[in-house]
Design a protein around this motif. Structure first.
Motif, PDB file in Angstrom:
ATOM      1  N   LEU A  51       0.687  -1.286   0.164  1.00  0.00           N
ATOM      2  CA  LEU A  51       0.023   0.082  -0.037  1.00  0.00           C
ATOM      3  C   LEU A  51       0.926   1.203  -0.021  1.00  0.00           C
ATOM      4  CD1 LEU A  51      -2.747   1.050  -0.007  1.00  0.00           C
ATOM      5  CD2 LEU A  51      -3.029   0.782   2.525  1.00  0.00           C
ATOM      6  N   PHE A  52       2.200   1.197   0.686  1.00  0.00           N
ATOM      7  CA  PHE A  52       3.052   2.310   0.695  1.00  0.00           C
ATOM      8  C   PHE A  52       3.519   2.355  -0.605  1.00  0.00           C
ATOM      9  CE2 PHE A  52       3.492   2.052   5.502  1.00  0.00           C
ATOM     10  CZ  PHE A  52       3.357   3.424   5.712  1.00  0.00           C
ATOM     11  N   LEU A  58       2.196   6.927  -6.879  1.00  0.00           N
ATOM     12  CA  LEU A  58       1.153   7.908  -7.481  1.00  0.00           C
ATOM     13  C   LEU A  58       1.781   9.377  -7.196  1.00  0.00           C
ATOM     14  CD1 LEU A  58      -1.542   9.262  -8.161  1.00  0.00           C
ATOM     15  CD2 LEU A  58      -2.233   8.432  -5.715  1.00  0.00           C
ATOM     16  N   VAL A  59       2.134   9.529  -5.927  1.00  0.00           N
ATOM     17  CA  VAL A  59       2.518  10.967  -5.179  1.00  0.00           C
ATOM     18  C   VAL A  59       3.931  11.454  -6.274  1.00  0.00           C
ATOM     19  CG1 VAL A  59       3.519  12.059  -3.550  1.00  0.00           C
ATOM     20  CG2 VAL A  59       1.559  10.745  -2.868  1.00  0.00           C
ATOM     21  N   VAL A  60       4.850  10.370  -6.267  1.00  0.00           N
ATOM     22  CA  VAL A  60       5.865  10.716  -7.414  1.00  0.00           C
ATOM     23  C   VAL A  60       5.662  11.396  -8.716  1.00  0.00           C
ATOM     24  CG1 VAL A  60       7.927   9.925  -8.415  1.00  0.00           C
ATOM     25  CG2 VAL A  60       7.552   9.243  -5.733  1.00  0.00           C
ATOM     26  N   GLU A  61       4.562  10.437  -9.361  1.00  0.00           N
ATOM     27  CA  GLU A  61       4.322  10.958 -10.677  1.00  0.00           C
ATOM     28  C   GLU A  61       3.743  12.142 -10.588  1.00  0.00           C
ATOM     29  OE1 GLU A  61       2.299  10.946 -14.526  1.00  0.00           O
ATOM     30  OE2 GLU A  61       1.261  11.291 -12.454  1.00  0.00           O
ATOM     31  N   TRP A 194      10.981 -11.296  -3.861  1.00  0.00           N
ATOM     32  CA  TRP A 194       9.889 -10.368  -2.814  1.00  0.00           C
ATOM     33  C   TRP A 194      10.397  -9.129  -2.794  1.00  0.00           C
ATOM     34  CZ3 TRP A 194       9.827  -8.825   2.242  1.00  0.00           C
ATOM     35  CH2 TRP A 194       8.512  -8.402   2.790  1.00  0.00           C
ATOM     36  N   THR A 195      11.680  -8.969  -2.332  1.00  0.00           N
ATOM     37  CA  THR A 195      12.046  -7.615  -2.008  1.00  0.00           C
ATOM     38  C   THR A 195      12.554  -6.620  -2.988  1.00  0.00           C
ATOM     39  OG1 THR A 195      14.246  -8.298  -1.951  1.00  0.00           O
ATOM     40  CG2 THR A 195      13.447  -8.737   0.135  1.00  0.00           C
ATOM     41  N   PHE A 196      12.259  -7.162  -4.276  1.00  0.00           N
ATOM     42  CA  PHE A 196      12.664  -6.411  -5.235  1.00  0.00           C
ATOM     43  C   PHE A 196      11.397  -6.062  -6.154  1.00  0.00           C
ATOM     44  CE2 PHE A 196      16.712  -8.003  -4.782  1.00  0.00           C
ATOM     45  CZ  PHE A 196      17.599  -6.882  -4.846  1.00  0.00           C
ATOM     46  N   ARG A 197      10.017  -6.488  -5.440  1.00  0.00           N
ATOM     47  CA  ARG A 197       8.858  -6.260  -6.356  1.00  0.00           C
ATOM     48  C   ARG A 197       8.550  -4.985  -6.711  1.00  0.00           C
ATOM     49  NH1 ARG A 197       7.542  -7.020  -0.992  1.00  0.00           N
ATOM     50  NH2 ARG A 197       6.106  -5.866  -0.008  1.00  0.00           N
ATOM     51  N   ILE A 198       8.066  -4.822  -7.826  1.00  0.00           N
ATOM     52  CA  ILE A 198       7.949  -3.439  -8.212  1.00  0.00           C
ATOM     53  C   ILE A 198       6.463  -3.136  -8.914  1.00  0.00           C
ATOM     54  CG2 ILE A 198      10.230  -2.739  -8.931  1.00  0.00           C
ATOM     55  CD1 ILE A 198       9.558  -3.194 -11.894  1.00  0.00           C
ATOM     56  N   ASP A 199       5.649  -4.269  -8.384  1.00  0.00           N
ATOM     57  CA  ASP A 199       4.193  -4.270  -9.041  1.00  0.00           C
ATOM     58  C   ASP A 199       3.577  -2.909  -8.661  1.00  0.00           C
ATOM     59  OD1 ASP A 199       4.059  -7.547  -9.614  1.00  0.00           O
ATOM     60  OD2 ASP A 199       5.222  -6.757  -8.354  1.00  0.00           O
ATOM     61  N   ALA A 200       3.611  -2.774  -7.041  1.00  0.00           N
ATOM     62  CA  ALA A 200       2.862  -1.814  -6.597  1.00  0.00           C
ATOM     63  C   ALA A 200       3.144  -0.390  -6.888  1.00  0.00           C
ATOM     64  CB  ALA A 200       2.700  -1.864  -4.924  1.00  0.00           C
ATOM     65  N   ILE A 201       4.625  -0.281  -6.915  1.00  0.00           N
ATOM     66  CA  ILE A 201       5.085   1.084  -7.618  1.00  0.00           C
ATOM     67  C   ILE A 201       4.640   1.489  -8.954  1.00  0.00           C
ATOM     68  CG2 ILE A 201       7.250   2.315  -8.257  1.00  0.00           C
ATOM     69  CD1 ILE A 201       8.429   0.972  -5.796  1.00  0.00           C
ATOM     70  N   ALA A 202       4.617   0.385  -9.711  1.00  0.00           N
ATOM     71  CA  ALA A 202       4.082   0.557 -11.194  1.00  0.00           C
ATOM     72  C   ALA A 202       2.552   0.933 -11.429  1.00  0.00           C
ATOM     73  CB  ALA A 202       4.511  -0.610 -11.930  1.00  0.00           C
ATOM     74  N   VAL A 203       1.823   0.230 -10.471  1.00  0.00           N
ATOM     75  CA  VAL A 203       0.582   0.550 -10.437  1.00  0.00           C
ATOM     76  C   VAL A 203       0.104   2.086  -9.825  1.00  0.00           C
ATOM     77  CG1 VAL A 203      -1.830   0.064  -9.186  1.00  0.00           C
ATOM     78  CG2 VAL A 203      -0.002  -1.752 -10.338  1.00  0.00           C
ATOM     79  N   GLY A 204       1.158   2.691  -8.993  1.00  0.00           N
ATOM     80  CA  GLY A 204       1.097   3.858  -8.609  1.00  0.00           C
ATOM     81  C   GLY A 204       1.196   4.873  -9.674  1.00  0.00           C
ATOM     82  N   LEU A 205       2.231   4.432 -10.267  1.00  0.00           N
ATOM     83  CA  LEU A 205       2.643   5.159 -11.483  1.00  0.00           C
ATOM     84  C   LEU A 205       1.692   5.440 -12.368  1.00  0.00           C
ATOM     85  CD1 LEU A 205       6.516   4.578 -12.209  1.00  0.00           C
ATOM     86  CD2 LEU A 205       5.532   6.874 -11.457  1.00  0.00           C
ATOM     87  N   ALA A 206       1.165   4.281 -12.902  1.00  0.00           N
ATOM     88  CA  ALA A 206      -0.223   4.374 -13.866  1.00  0.00           C
ATOM     89  C   ALA A 206      -1.183   5.145 -13.332  1.00  0.00           C
ATOM     90  CB  ALA A 206      -0.381   2.851 -13.991  1.00  0.00           C
ATOM     91  N   ILE A 207      -1.725   5.003 -12.103  1.00  0.00           N
ATOM     92  CA  ILE A 207      -2.621   5.720 -11.546  1.00  0.00           C
ATOM     93  C   ILE A 207      -2.562   7.322 -11.827  1.00  0.00           C
ATOM     94  CG2 ILE A 207      -4.140   6.293  -9.580  1.00  0.00           C
ATOM     95  CD1 ILE A 207      -3.323   3.541  -8.453  1.00  0.00           C
ATOM     96  N   CYS A 261      -4.282  -2.777  -4.099  1.00  0.00           N
ATOM     97  CA  CYS A 261      -3.782  -1.436  -3.262  1.00  0.00           C
ATOM     98  C   CYS A 261      -4.211  -0.363  -4.117  1.00  0.00           C
ATOM     99  CB  CYS A 261      -2.539  -1.553  -3.009  1.00  0.00           C
ATOM    100  SG  CYS A 261      -1.998  -2.804  -1.741  1.00  0.00           S
ATOM    101  N   GLY A 262      -4.032  -0.502  -5.564  1.00  0.00           N
ATOM    102  CA  GLY A 262      -4.033   0.697  -6.331  1.00  0.00           C
ATOM    103  C   GLY A 262      -5.761   1.118  -6.515  1.00  0.00           C
ATOM    104  N   TRP A 263      -6.695   0.230  -6.373  1.00  0.00           N
ATOM    105  CA  TRP A 263      -7.983   0.177  -6.330  1.00  0.00           C
ATOM    106  C   TRP A 263      -8.489   1.024  -5.303  1.00  0.00           C
ATOM    107  CZ3 TRP A 263     -11.630  -2.818  -3.367  1.00  0.00           C
ATOM    108  CH2 TRP A 263     -12.850  -2.784  -3.517  1.00  0.00           C
ATOM    109  N   ILE A 264      -7.992   0.613  -4.113  1.00  0.00           N
ATOM    110  CA  ILE A 264      -8.006   1.295  -2.787  1.00  0.00           C
ATOM    111  C   ILE A 264      -7.669   2.723  -2.832  1.00  0.00           C
ATOM    112  CG2 ILE A 264      -7.425   1.545  -0.407  1.00  0.00           C
ATOM    113  CD1 ILE A 264      -7.459  -1.669  -0.536  1.00  0.00           C
TER     114      ILE A 264
END
Length: 356
Positions: A51-52, A58-61, A194-207, A261-264
């Motif tokens: 979630l973070f 999102l905030v960075v984009e 798992w420590t290198f997962r970028i899925d959530a960051i990529a979703v935030g950028l897309a949002i 998390c992106g949906w939330i």
């Protein structure tokens, strides 16, 4: 509705996220004995980190887009780096210096490599083998949380290139590609990848990229505002599901978690200005979430070591969390906020100098 007002509401989700992360460490620190400890230990409450990451993307984009409207690409990137460094580095190095005291305490388990990785922001690479099951690692209760800070800092290095060089649609497509590749990649929870997962960051950028298009208002019309209780419910479902799914499915699960998390987060940006008392509490917690993330685990471990033989686990855990929150507030007020404001002043100086 201004961008600052809209994104400030994400502090409530930051409060929820840090609450989940703290909860994820109560079980490992205070043991698995008893039904309460088992309930705390069993679910993968560390979904709060994902979630973070979505919030960060999102905030960075949006921050980079805003800076680019005010100045050239090079100046915008420089301003972005100054703000991020001043927000992240001083507080991290301060906490790292305090934790480094463990290097001279016999039996602490803190290794020089732990501290070096934390100060260099490469803790994800350092701790990845340990999370994957390797032996001979240092004390994860001290510098372990620095892994996600390292992931964030490494993302910040690439963010201006991604946002300034790729069209918004390309960012959305890139996020889709990351999710697809991640879905078919074996990534057991707590393992190396798992420590290198970028899925959530990529979703935030897309949002963030979608929010800047003409399609966003039409999309927002079909979304319902999410409340904190509903957000907590869905994050709890994700935590329990990840805890019971077999390792072979965690690539899919991590990608789906990023989308959830992106949906939330997307629905949370639609909230109005009214905030009830639980929301205000979460906002306050979200405001100190970075400092709390850095110090909560060593504080929990220290209290368990020093008071665990005198107090029951629930009392010790409650006291340690309260102290961690208090210390986080002090660190945020004394170090985090002043350096963040200083970073904004420095980054704005160039604009003032070239203004007529």
């Amino acid at each position: 509705m201004g961008q600052e007002a809209r994104l400030s509401r994400l502090d409530e989700l930051r409060g929820l996220a840090i609450g989940l992360v703290v909860l994820s460490h109560v079980g490992p620190v205070f043991g698995e004995g008893g039904p309460v400890a088992a309930l705390l230990f069993a679910p993968a409450w560390s979904v709060g980190v994902d979630l973070f990451f979505v919030i960060s993307g999102l905030v960075v984009e949006r921050s980079l887009r805003s800076l680019r409207l005010e100045r050239g690409a090079l100046e915008a990137a420089s301003a972005f780096y100054v703000r991020r460094v001043m927000r992240i580095v001083p507080l991290a190095w301060c906490v790292g210096a305090i934790l480094s005291i463990g290097l001279i305490i016999p039996g602490s388990g803190v290794e020089p490599a732990d501290a070096k990785a934390a100060f260099a922001f490469i803790s994800n690479a350092h701790w990845a083998p340990c999370f994957g099951g390797a032996t001979g690692c240092g004390n994860a209760f001290a510098f372990g949380p620095f892994w996600s800070v390292a992931t964030e800092m490494q993302f910040y290095l690439l963010a201006p290139l991604l946002v300034f060089l790729l069209p918004r649609r390309a960012l959305v497509a890139l996020a889709g590609l990351v999710l697809v590749v991640g879905t078919f990649t074996l990534r057991p929870w707590g393992g190396t990848l798992w420590t290198f997962r970028i899925d959530a960051i990529a979703v935030g950028l897309a949002i963030g990229a979608t929010m800047g298009t003409s399609a966003w208002p039409r999309l927002a019309e079909h979304l319902r505002v999410i409340g904190n209780m509903e957000a907590a419910f869905w994050m709890s479902i994700a935590a329990f599901m990840l805890a019971i799914l077999p390792p072979a499915t965690h690539g899919v699960a991590t990608a789906v978690l990023a989308l959830m998390c992106g949906w939330i987060v997307t629905r949370a940006t639609l909230r109005d200005d009214s905030v009830n008392w639980p929301g205000r509490m979460l906002r306050r917690l979200g405001g100190i979430s970075y400092a709390l993330y850095l110090i909560h685990l060593p504080v929990l471990a220290l209290f368990n070591w020093s008071l665990g033989q005198f107090l029951e686990a629930p009392a010790t855990a409650t006291l340690s969390i309260a102290v961690a929150i208090g210390l986080s507030h002090v660190l945020t007020v004394a170090i985090g906020d002043p350096f963040r404001q200083l970073g904004r002043q420095w980054s704005n100086r160039t604009v003032r100098e070239v203004s007529p």
